[in-house]
Write an enzyme that holds these catalytic residues in place. Structure first.
Site, PDB file in Angstrom:
ATOM      1  N   GLY A  12      39.317  40.945  47.463  1.00 37.35           N
ATOM      2  CA  GLY A  12      38.418  40.535  46.374  1.00 37.35           C
ATOM      3  C   GLY A  12      38.294  39.032  46.277  1.00 37.35           C
ATOM      4  O   GLY A  12      38.462  38.445  45.204  1.00 37.35           O
ATOM      5  N   ASP A  63      35.871  48.206  51.174  1.00 38.98           N
ATOM      6  CA  ASP A  63      36.187  48.698  49.832  1.00 38.98           C
ATOM      7  C   ASP A  63      37.663  49.076  49.854  1.00 38.98           C
ATOM      8  O   ASP A  63      38.049  50.041  50.520  1.00 38.98           O
ATOM      9  CB  ASP A  63      35.301  49.916  49.531  1.00 38.98           C
ATOM     10  CG  ASP A  63      35.641  50.571  48.200  1.00 38.98           C
ATOM     11  OD1 ASP A  63      36.700  50.254  47.612  1.00 38.98           O
ATOM     12  OD2 ASP A  63      34.855  51.423  47.754  1.00 38.98           O
ATOM     13  N   ASN A  90      44.451  41.175  45.066  1.00 38.06           N
ATOM     14  CA  ASN A  90      43.759  40.607  43.906  1.00 38.06           C
ATOM     15  C   ASN A  90      42.569  41.445  43.430  1.00 38.06           C
ATOM     16  O   ASN A  90      42.254  41.458  42.243  1.00 38.06           O
ATOM     17  CB  ASN A  90      43.279  39.192  44.269  1.00 38.06           C
ATOM     18  CG  ASN A  90      42.266  38.668  43.286  1.00 38.06           C
ATOM     19  OD1 ASN A  90      42.602  38.275  42.169  1.00 38.06           O
ATOM     20  ND2 ASN A  90      40.985  38.687  43.677  1.00 38.06           N
ATOM     21  N   SER A 138      47.787  41.846  34.797  1.00 37.65           N
ATOM     22  CA  SER A 138      47.048  41.328  33.642  1.00 37.65           C
ATOM     23  C   SER A 138      48.035  41.268  32.489  1.00 37.65           C
ATOM     24  O   SER A 138      49.026  42.019  32.470  1.00 37.65           O
ATOM     25  CB  SER A 138      45.912  42.287  33.285  1.00 37.65           C
ATOM     26  OG  SER A 138      45.531  42.110  31.932  1.00 37.65           O
ATOM     27  N   TYR A 153      42.632  50.468  32.042  1.00 39.82           N
ATOM     28  CA  TYR A 153      42.894  49.158  32.664  1.00 39.82           C
ATOM     29  C   TYR A 153      44.342  48.736  32.375  1.00 39.82           C
ATOM     30  O   TYR A 153      45.092  48.364  33.273  1.00 39.82           O
ATOM     31  CB  TYR A 153      41.901  48.136  32.108  1.00 39.82           C
ATOM     32  CG  TYR A 153      41.978  46.758  32.736  1.00 39.82           C
ATOM     33  CD1 TYR A 153      41.266  46.470  33.898  1.00 39.82           C
ATOM     34  CD2 TYR A 153      42.758  45.754  32.175  1.00 39.82           C
ATOM     35  CE1 TYR A 153      41.336  45.213  34.484  1.00 39.82           C
ATOM     36  CE2 TYR A 153      42.839  44.500  32.752  1.00 39.82           C
ATOM     37  CZ  TYR A 153      42.116  44.237  33.903  1.00 39.82           C
ATOM     38  OH  TYR A 153      42.197  42.982  34.472  1.00 39.82           O
TER      39      TYR A 153
HETATM   40  N1  LIG Z   1      39.131  37.703  34.621  1.00 42.82           N
HETATM   41  C1  LIG Z   1      40.157  37.994  33.823  1.00 42.82           C
HETATM   42  O1  LIG Z   1      40.176  37.627  32.626  1.00 42.82           O
HETATM   43  C2  LIG Z   1      41.340  38.759  34.372  1.00 42.82           C
HETATM   44  C3  LIG Z   1      42.508  38.795  33.591  1.00 42.82           C
HETATM   45  C4  LIG Z   1      43.626  39.434  34.072  1.00 42.82           C
HETATM   46  C5  LIG Z   1      43.606  40.029  35.314  1.00 42.82           C
HETATM   47  N2  LIG Z   1      42.466  40.011  36.053  1.00 42.82           N
HETATM   48  C6  LIG Z   1      42.527  40.630  37.383  1.00 42.82           C
HETATM   49  O2  LIG Z   1      42.341  39.639  38.376  1.00 42.82           O
HETATM   50  C7  LIG Z   1      41.726  40.200  39.537  1.00 42.82           C
HETATM   51  C8  LIG Z   1      40.495  39.389  39.904  1.00 42.82           C
HETATM   52  O3  LIG Z   1      39.603  39.429  38.802  1.00 42.82           O
HETATM   53  P1  LIG Z   1      38.386  38.409  38.642  1.00 42.82           P
HETATM   54  O4  LIG Z   1      38.279  38.158  37.188  1.00 42.82           O
HETATM   55  O5  LIG Z   1      38.506  37.289  39.593  1.00 42.82           O
HETATM   56  O6  LIG Z   1      37.190  39.391  39.047  1.00 42.82           O
HETATM   57  P2  LIG Z   1      35.704  39.121  39.582  1.00 42.82           P
HETATM   58  O7  LIG Z   1      35.286  37.712  39.357  1.00 42.82           O
HETATM   59  O8  LIG Z   1      34.874  40.232  39.015  1.00 42.82           O
HETATM   60  O9  LIG Z   1      35.873  39.354  41.162  1.00 42.82           O
HETATM   61  C9  LIG Z   1      36.321  40.587  41.628  1.00 42.82           C
HETATM   62  C10 LIG Z   1      36.472  40.518  43.126  1.00 42.82           C
HETATM   63  O10 LIG Z   1      37.043  41.755  43.554  1.00 42.82           O
HETATM   64  C11 LIG Z   1      36.218  42.330  44.549  1.00 42.82           C
HETATM   65  N3  LIG Z   1      36.345  43.786  44.471  1.00 42.82           N
HETATM   66  C12 LIG Z   1      36.220  44.602  43.406  1.00 42.82           C
HETATM   67  N4  LIG Z   1      36.446  45.874  43.767  1.00 42.82           N
HETATM   68  C13 LIG Z   1      36.715  45.850  45.098  1.00 42.82           C
HETATM   69  C14 LIG Z   1      37.015  46.833  46.052  1.00 42.82           C
HETATM   70  N5  LIG Z   1      37.098  48.139  45.723  1.00 42.82           N
HETATM   71  N6  LIG Z   1      37.214  46.454  47.334  1.00 42.82           N
HETATM   72  C15 LIG Z   1      37.157  45.146  47.691  1.00 42.82           C
HETATM   73  N7  LIG Z   1      36.881  44.161  46.826  1.00 42.82           N
HETATM   74  C16 LIG Z   1      36.655  44.524  45.542  1.00 42.82           C
HETATM   75  C17 LIG Z   1      34.819  41.813  44.280  1.00 42.82           C
HETATM   76  O11 LIG Z   1      34.051  41.889  45.481  1.00 42.82           O
HETATM   77  P3  LIG Z   1      32.424  41.956  45.492  1.00 42.82           P
HETATM   78  O12 LIG Z   1      31.951  41.047  44.412  1.00 42.82           O
HETATM   79  O13 LIG Z   1      32.065  41.521  46.868  1.00 42.82           O
HETATM   80  O14 LIG Z   1      32.047  43.366  45.225  1.00 42.82           O
HETATM   81  C18 LIG Z   1      35.159  40.364  43.869  1.00 42.82           C
HETATM   82  O15 LIG Z   1      35.385  39.573  45.004  1.00 42.82           O
HETATM   83  C19 LIG Z   1      41.451  41.658  39.180  1.00 42.82           C
HETATM   84  O16 LIG Z   1      42.485  42.463  39.675  1.00 42.82           O
HETATM   85  C20 LIG Z   1      41.457  41.667  37.657  1.00 42.82           C
HETATM   86  O17 LIG Z   1      41.793  42.929  37.124  1.00 42.82           O
HETATM   87  C21 LIG Z   1      41.340  39.394  35.605  1.00 42.82           C
END
Ligand SMILES: NC(=O)c1ccc[n+]([C@@H]2O[C@H](COP(=O)([O-])OP(=O)(O)OC[C@H]3O[C@@H](n4cnc5c(N)ncnc54)[C@H](OP(=O)(O)O)[C@@H]3O)[C@@H](O)[C@H]2O)c1
Length: 246
Positions: A12, A63, A90, A138, A153
């Protein structure tokens, strides 16, 4: 661990924290494998950015919730690099339909936020014999609860933390496994937010702003460089968890 010339897979990594981690590791001299699911344009842009800092970087679509696609991705990794030093699990999603009665949402979150890390780790371990794994949890997983509108989640991030600790016990001392538990990070996971909406979301933290993706990737680099951190969940939540009781 010295990061220069290490091979790192970041799932990701086309945007958000994954993008920031990929660039941070390239700056440290790693060859980075930028995994993405659907956004090839963004993934290519991340590759171009990483190429400014290190060599041998690669973009691979898969994926990560799909074992066949993950297997194919690792065949390509094996052909190019032969081995892996670092895995950052990630990739993850948020499901707006998450609710106590929505089994489809539970299954979607289970596959994309939990099972995906287990599938990727299974194949990574064929190439990763000495090194590091960091899983992305998270603060909802860390505290053991979150919002009822993020019920699955929270549950599967908590499961990821439990898995992280048992995996750390299983793989140490050759492979050190840890996780990071972020608060609200300013990424596309929140959709397109205007300044006012960002400020509102940031108020949940003691630091009174949302967390920047680079503040998470700094934490990843810190964990990777330190050879005494094992089975730890590093909280980077701007004081969010301290505000749950007053
Ligand atoms: N943002 C927050 O506030 C937050 C807080 C705590 C934890 N997190 C965790 O941090 C991680 C990253 O989150 P983010 O906020 O950076 O998310 P984001 O900006 O939405 O980016 C998500 C990334 O994951 C990829 N992805 C999603 N599903 C996938 C799959 N099945 N196979 C391969 N790639 C996949 C997407 O690829 P494509 O776009 O190419 O589809 C994108 O590169 C996640 O695990 C999330 O739960 C986020």
């Amino acid at each position: 661990m010295e990061l220069k010339n290490k091979v790192a897979l970041i799932t990701g990594a086309s945007k958000g924290m994954g993008q920031s981690i990929a660039v941070a590791l390239a700056k440290e001299g790693c060859s980075v494998i930028i995994n993405f699911k659907s956004d090839s344009v963004s993934a290519r842009a991340v590759l171009e950015e990483c190429n400014k800092y290190s060599n041998g970087n690669l973009v691979l679509q898969a994926d990560v919730s799909n074992e066949i696609e993950v297997k194919t991705m690792f065949e390509k990794i094996k052909k190019t690099f032969k081995h892996l030093d670092i895995l950052i699990n990630n990739a993850g999603i948020f499901d707006d339909n998450d609710s106590p009665s929505n089994i489809d949402a539970f299954e979607n979150i289970y596959r994309n936020n939990f099972l995906s890390s287990i599938i990727v780790t299974k194949y990574a371990l064929k190439l990763l014999k000495i090194g590091k794994i960091v899983n992305m949890s998270s603060i909802h997983g860390r505290l053991g609860y979150g919002r009822p509108t993020a019920i699955s989640y929270s549950a599967f991030k908590a499961a990821l933390e439990n898995y992280t600790k048992n995996l750390a016990k299983a793989l140490a001392p050759k492979i050190l496994v840890n996780a990071i538990a972020p608060g609200r990070v300013m990424t596309s996971m929140w959709g397109k937010l205007n300044n006012k909406e960002q400020q509102e979301l940031g108020k949940a933290h003691l630091i009174k702003r949302m967390i920047k993706p680079d503040e998470i990737s700094n934490g990843v680099v810190f964990i990777l460089k330190n050879d005494a951190i094992c089975g730890e969940i590093l909280t980077i939540d701007g004081g969010y968890s301290l505000l749950t009781l007053d």
